[in-house]
Write an enzyme that holds these catalytic residues in place. Sequence first.
Site, short mmCIF file in Angstrom:
data_model
loop_
_atom_site.label_atom_id
_atom_site.label_comp_id
_atom_site.label_asym_id
_atom_site.label_seq_id
_atom_site.Cartn_x
_atom_site.Cartn_y
_atom_site.Cartn_z
N GLY A 40 -9.95 12.85 7.99
CA GLY A 40 -8.85 13.21 7.54
C GLY A 40 -8.79 13.53 6.00
N SER A 46 -6.86 11.62 -0.82
CA SER A 46 -7.88 10.77 -0.69
C SER A 46 -9.38 10.85 -0.94
CB SER A 46 -7.72 10.36 0.87
OG SER A 46 -8.16 11.19 1.62
N GLY A 69 -4.72 20.75 10.31
CA GLY A 69 -3.54 19.92 10.38
C GLY A 69 -3.44 19.09 11.68
N SER A 118 -13.57 15.22 14.53
CA SER A 118 -14.16 13.81 14.39
C SER A 118 -15.09 13.39 15.54
CB SER A 118 -13.02 12.69 14.06
OG SER A 118 -13.48 11.57 14.26
N ASP A 135 -7.94 8.27 8.75
CA ASP A 135 -6.77 8.83 8.15
C ASP A 135 -6.42 10.17 8.88
OD1 ASP A 135 -4.32 8.71 6.85
OD2 ASP A 135 -4.99 9.64 5.05
N HIS A 138 -2.41 11.02 14.30
CA HIS A 138 -1.77 9.82 14.46
C HIS A 138 -1.35 9.60 15.72
CE1 HIS A 138 -2.43 8.79 10.59
NE2 HIS A 138 -1.28 8.80 10.03
N ASP A 164 -1.90 4.23 7.31
CA ASP A 164 -0.57 4.48 7.89
C ASP A 164 -0.16 3.29 8.73
OD1 ASP A 164 0.27 6.44 6.18
OD2 ASP A 164 -0.74 7.83 7.64
#
Length: 219
Positions: A40, A46, A69, A118, A135, A138, A164
């Site tokens: 992410g 990050s 996104g 991923s 990250d 979600h 998160d």
Amino acid sequence: MELADIDTIAPKGFLDPDEGRALFELARQASARGPILEIGGYCGKSTLYLGMACKVNRGILYSVDHHRGSEEQQPGQPYFDPELYDPLQSRVDTFRFFRRAVEEAGLEDTVVPIVAASRVAARMWSTALAMVFIDGGHTYEAAFDDYVSWSGLLMPGGILAVHDIFLDPSEGGQAPRFVYSLALASGLYEELPMVKTLGVLRRRGPGQVPPEVSSRRDW
């Protein structure tokens, strides 16, 4: 480069500065032992914290992101950013912002972008990792996929960081908290202090694992 420059180079993102500095310190120590991988990268915030830490040790950061996104960043969703929408493709495209941030930070010899989902990137992966930062998406499915795809590749003593994690469901989604709790319940990790919503675990070595865990076939 001072870490204070990161918000100027990569203004888009949802990483608190305290969390970013914690990632930098974790990655600075971990990258002396081996490569680091983040899931992410988004627009690079990050990535810069982690990449600058890796650069200290002439290390490598693999940044995995399909750059389309996450679910909540699509048109009509709460975190949609019209600047990230490519009208020619009729899709979100964060890679151009990500690449620009990496170039401006002078991290092209440190950061290796992997533009893929991923689970696809992990399919034939065999290199042990000193740190994994989760990250990505979600949803429960996305977070679980990230965890099962990459956590087993952590070397003993490696760091698993999950972003998160909200203790109060009204503050945010619970999928990252779910995978963090899953990892902790496995007995394979030592819990380190959280930094705001950043959960940090250290992979135990074989001699540190409780007997009931070390006897499992998947160890």
